[in-house]
Design a protein around this motif. Structure first.
Motif, PDB file in Angstrom:
ATOM      1  N   SER A  52     -13.526  -2.991  -7.278  1.00 39.18           N
ATOM      2  CA  SER A  52     -12.450  -2.013  -7.431  1.00 39.18           C
ATOM      3  C   SER A  52     -11.831  -1.666  -6.081  1.00 39.18           C
ATOM      4  CB  SER A  52     -12.967  -0.765  -8.135  1.00 39.18           C
ATOM      5  OG  SER A  52     -13.927  -0.111  -7.329  1.00 39.18           O
ATOM      6  N   LYS A  53     -12.645  -1.671  -5.017  1.00 36.13           N
ATOM      7  CA  LYS A  53     -12.099  -1.420  -3.670  1.00 36.13           C
ATOM      8  C   LYS A  53     -11.165  -2.552  -3.258  1.00 36.13           C
ATOM      9  CE  LYS A  53     -15.817   1.435  -1.823  1.00 36.13           C
ATOM     10  NZ  LYS A  53     -16.884   1.534  -0.829  1.00 36.13           N
ATOM     11  N   ALA A  54     -11.552  -3.778  -3.536  1.00 37.30           N
ATOM     12  CA  ALA A  54     -10.711  -4.926  -3.197  1.00 37.30           C
ATOM     13  C   ALA A  54      -9.413  -4.887  -4.008  1.00 37.30           C
ATOM     14  CB  ALA A  54     -11.456  -6.219  -3.465  1.00 37.30           C
ATOM     15  N   GLU A  55      -9.522  -4.499  -5.272  1.00 31.79           N
ATOM     16  CA  GLU A  55      -8.332  -4.405  -6.119  1.00 31.79           C
ATOM     17  C   GLU A  55      -7.379  -3.322  -5.600  1.00 31.79           C
ATOM     18  OE1 GLU A  55      -7.704  -2.790 -10.552  1.00 31.79           O
ATOM     19  OE2 GLU A  55      -9.083  -4.498 -10.400  1.00 31.79           O
ATOM     20  N   GLU A  56      -7.937  -2.209  -5.149  1.00 26.35           N
ATOM     21  CA  GLU A  56      -7.111  -1.124  -4.608  1.00 26.35           C
ATOM     22  C   GLU A  56      -6.434  -1.540  -3.303  1.00 26.35           C
ATOM     23  OE1 GLU A  56      -7.950   3.291  -2.929  1.00 26.35           O
ATOM     24  OE2 GLU A  56      -8.880   2.777  -4.851  1.00 26.35           O
ATOM     25  N   GLU A  57      -7.153  -2.269  -2.431  1.00 32.22           N
ATOM     26  CA  GLU A  57      -6.562  -2.752  -1.177  1.00 32.22           C
ATOM     27  C   GLU A  57      -5.442  -3.756  -1.447  1.00 32.22           C
ATOM     28  OE1 GLU A  57      -9.626  -4.252   1.334  1.00 32.22           O
ATOM     29  OE2 GLU A  57     -10.606  -2.299   1.526  1.00 32.22           O
ATOM     30  N   GLU A  58      -5.639  -4.597  -2.471  1.00 29.07           N
ATOM     31  CA  GLU A  58      -4.595  -5.559  -2.835  1.00 29.07           C
ATOM     32  C   GLU A  58      -3.349  -4.832  -3.337  1.00 29.07           C
ATOM     33  OE1 GLU A  58      -3.819  -8.983  -6.202  1.00 29.07           O
ATOM     34  OE2 GLU A  58      -5.874  -8.480  -5.648  1.00 29.07           O
ATOM     35  N   LYS A  59      -3.558  -3.773  -4.106  1.00 28.97           N
ATOM     36  CA  LYS A  59      -2.436  -2.982  -4.609  1.00 28.97           C
ATOM     37  C   LYS A  59      -1.690  -2.312  -3.459  1.00 28.97           C
ATOM     38  CE  LYS A  59      -1.339   0.760  -7.782  1.00 28.97           C
ATOM     39  NZ  LYS A  59      -1.862   1.778  -8.685  1.00 28.97           N
ATOM     40  N   GLU A  60      -2.438  -1.778  -2.478  1.00 29.03           N
ATOM     41  CA  GLU A  60      -1.810  -1.134  -1.325  1.00 29.03           C
ATOM     42  C   GLU A  60      -0.994  -2.110  -0.495  1.00 29.03           C
ATOM     43  OE1 GLU A  60      -4.584   1.017   1.046  1.00 29.03           O
ATOM     44  OE2 GLU A  60      -5.059   2.436  -0.540  1.00 29.03           O
ATOM     45  N   SER A  61      -1.438  -3.372  -0.430  1.00 30.68           N
ATOM     46  CA  SER A  61      -0.726  -4.351   0.395  1.00 30.68           C
ATOM     47  C   SER A  61       0.629  -4.729  -0.204  1.00 30.68           C
ATOM     48  CB  SER A  61      -1.579  -5.597   0.596  1.00 30.68           C
ATOM     49  OG  SER A  61      -1.754  -6.271  -0.637  1.00 30.68           O
ATOM     50  N   LYS A  62       0.833  -4.470  -1.501  1.00 29.67           N
ATOM     51  CA  LYS A  62       2.101  -4.805  -2.146  1.00 29.67           C
ATOM     52  C   LYS A  62       3.204  -3.802  -1.831  1.00 29.67           C
ATOM     53  CE  LYS A  62       0.027  -7.045  -6.164  1.00 29.67           C
ATOM     54  NZ  LYS A  62      -0.127  -6.978  -7.629  1.00 29.67           N
ATOM     55  N   PHE A  63       2.828  -2.599  -1.408  1.00 28.16           N
ATOM     56  CA  PHE A  63       3.800  -1.529  -1.227  1.00 28.16           C
ATOM     57  C   PHE A  63       4.031  -1.240   0.244  1.00 28.16           C
ATOM     58  CE2 PHE A  63       1.699  -0.553  -5.336  1.00 28.16           C
ATOM     59  CZ  PHE A  63       2.786  -0.802  -6.142  1.00 28.16           C
ATOM     60  N   TRP A  64       5.187  -0.651   0.543  1.00 24.55           N
ATOM     61  CA  TRP A  64       5.575  -0.272   1.895  1.00 24.55           C
ATOM     62  C   TRP A  64       4.618   0.794   2.408  1.00 24.55           C
ATOM     63  CZ3 TRP A  64       8.275  -1.536   5.971  1.00 24.55           C
ATOM     64  CH2 TRP A  64       8.675  -0.569   6.882  1.00 24.55           C
ATOM     65  N   GLN A  65       3.999   0.540   3.553  1.00 20.48           N
ATOM     66  CA  GLN A  65       3.012   1.468   4.097  1.00 20.48           C
ATOM     67  C   GLN A  65       3.643   2.527   4.994  1.00 20.48           C
ATOM     68  OE1 GLN A  65      -0.199   1.505   3.038  1.00 20.48           O
ATOM     69  NE2 GLN A  65       0.585  -0.051   1.649  1.00 20.48           N
ATOM     70  N   GLY A  66       4.906   2.342   5.323  1.00 21.07           N
ATOM     71  CA  GLY A  66       5.614   3.342   6.130  1.00 21.07           C
ATOM     72  C   GLY A  66       6.095   4.495   5.272  1.00 21.07           C
ATOM     73  N   GLU A  67       7.030   5.238   5.804  1.00 18.71           N
ATOM     74  CA  GLU A  67       7.541   6.413   5.105  1.00 18.71           C
ATOM     75  C   GLU A  67       8.887   6.106   4.451  1.00 18.71           C
ATOM     76  OE1 GLU A  67       7.713   9.131   8.376  1.00 18.71           O
ATOM     77  OE2 GLU A  67       5.718   9.917   7.939  1.00 18.71           O
ATOM     78  N   TRP A  68       9.119   6.743   3.309  1.00 24.01           N
ATOM     79  CA  TRP A  68      10.415   6.720   2.639  1.00 24.01           C
ATOM     80  C   TRP A  68      11.059   8.075   2.880  1.00 24.01           C
ATOM     81  CZ3 TRP A  68      12.733   2.682   0.162  1.00 24.01           C
ATOM     82  CH2 TRP A  68      11.941   1.581  -0.140  1.00 24.01           C
ATOM     83  N   VAL A  69      12.326   8.082   3.313  1.00 24.68           N
ATOM     84  CA  VAL A  69      13.021   9.314   3.669  1.00 24.68           C
ATOM     85  C   VAL A  69      14.278   9.450   2.809  1.00 24.68           C
ATOM     86  CG1 VAL A  69      14.148  10.560   5.546  1.00 24.68           C
ATOM     87  CG2 VAL A  69      12.203   9.100   6.025  1.00 24.68           C
ATOM     88  N   CYS A  70      14.505  10.662   2.295  1.00 23.68           N
ATOM     89  CA  CYS A  70      15.729  10.931   1.546  1.00 23.68           C
ATOM     90  C   CYS A  70      16.888  10.992   2.538  1.00 23.68           C
ATOM     91  CB  CYS A  70      15.607  12.253   0.786  1.00 23.68           C
ATOM     92  SG  CYS A  70      17.099  12.689  -0.125  1.00 23.68           S
ATOM     93  N   ALA A  71      17.912  10.189   2.317  1.00 20.54           N
ATOM     94  CA  ALA A  71      19.050  10.141   3.237  1.00 20.54           C
ATOM     95  C   ALA A  71      19.909  11.398   3.152  1.00 20.54           C
ATOM     96  CB  ALA A  71      19.907   8.916   2.954  1.00 20.54           C
ATOM     97  N   ASP A  72      19.791  12.153   2.058  1.00 15.36           N
ATOM     98  CA  ASP A  72      20.621  13.342   1.889  1.00 15.36           C
ATOM     99  C   ASP A  72      20.040  14.559   2.597  1.00 15.36           C
ATOM    100  OD1 ASP A  72      22.369  11.843   0.375  1.00 15.36           O
ATOM    101  OD2 ASP A  72      21.408  12.381  -1.516  1.00 15.36           O
ATOM    102  N   CYS A  73      18.720  14.779   2.460  1.00 16.77           N
ATOM    103  CA  CYS A  73      18.143  16.012   3.002  1.00 16.77           C
ATOM    104  C   CYS A  73      17.055  15.768   4.040  1.00 16.77           C
ATOM    105  CB  CYS A  73      17.582  16.885   1.875  1.00 16.77           C
ATOM    106  SG  CYS A  73      16.147  16.166   1.046  1.00 16.77           S
ATOM    107  N   GLY A  74      16.570  14.537   4.198  1.00 11.43           N
ATOM    108  CA  GLY A  74      15.544  14.246   5.188  1.00 11.43           C
ATOM    109  C   GLY A  74      14.121  14.430   4.680  1.00 11.43           C
TER     110      GLY A  74
END
Length: 147
Positions: A52-74
């Motif tokens: 389950s730990k390996a599955e969770e790490e694989e899931k995390e690697s598919k997504f952007w690890q940085g931050e997502w910022v709203c362009a309207d309000c920050g």
């Protein structure tokens, strides 16, 4: 005539003002909440297997690890505030919790720079706005000369 109109107006305004007032003689009911049962999972935490730990790490690697910022309000997307879901897992109906901006207005943040939003930025809005102004002016000149 005028007095009766003012009396009716006052009555309507007064009834609307008192509509949201708390009731004077309302009994307050207290609710008792039962405590959840104590189990080994509550005390010692959920022990995860290696698979389950390996599955969770694989899931995390598919997504952007940085931050997502709203362009309207920050607003910076916080996974913990949004049911533990990654930003990419949010559906098209997702709105910014701070300004209610649509999902497409979020952009990836790398270091101190914010990239383009999912909708391509403000260029389409500006192009159509200036195009509309230009067409309105042309129509005005045409209408003055032909009428």
């Amino acid at each position: 005539m005028m007095k009766s109109f003012l009396l009716v107006l006052f009555a309507v305004l007064a009834s609307n003002a008192f509509a949201f007032a708390p009731a004077i003689n309302s009994p307050v009911k207290s609710r008792s909440v039962a405590a959840p049962p104590v189990t080994s999972l509550n005390v010692f935490g959920n022990k995860k297997s290696a698979a389950s730990k390996a599955e969770e790490e694989e899931k995390e690697s598919k997504f952007w690890q940085g931050e997502w910022v709203c362009a309207d309000c920050g607003y910076i997307y916080n996974r913990a505030e949004c049911a533990g879901m990654y930003f990419e897992e949010q559906g098209p109906g997702f709105r910014c919790p701070q300004c209610s901006g649509p999902r497409r207005r979020y952009a990836k943040k790398v270091g101190d720079r914010v990239g383009t939003t999912l909708d391509g930025g403000d260029a389409p809005i500006l192009i159509f706005s200036f195009g509309g102004v230009f067409l309105t002016i042309l129509f005005g000149f045409w209408a003055v000369n032909n009428l």
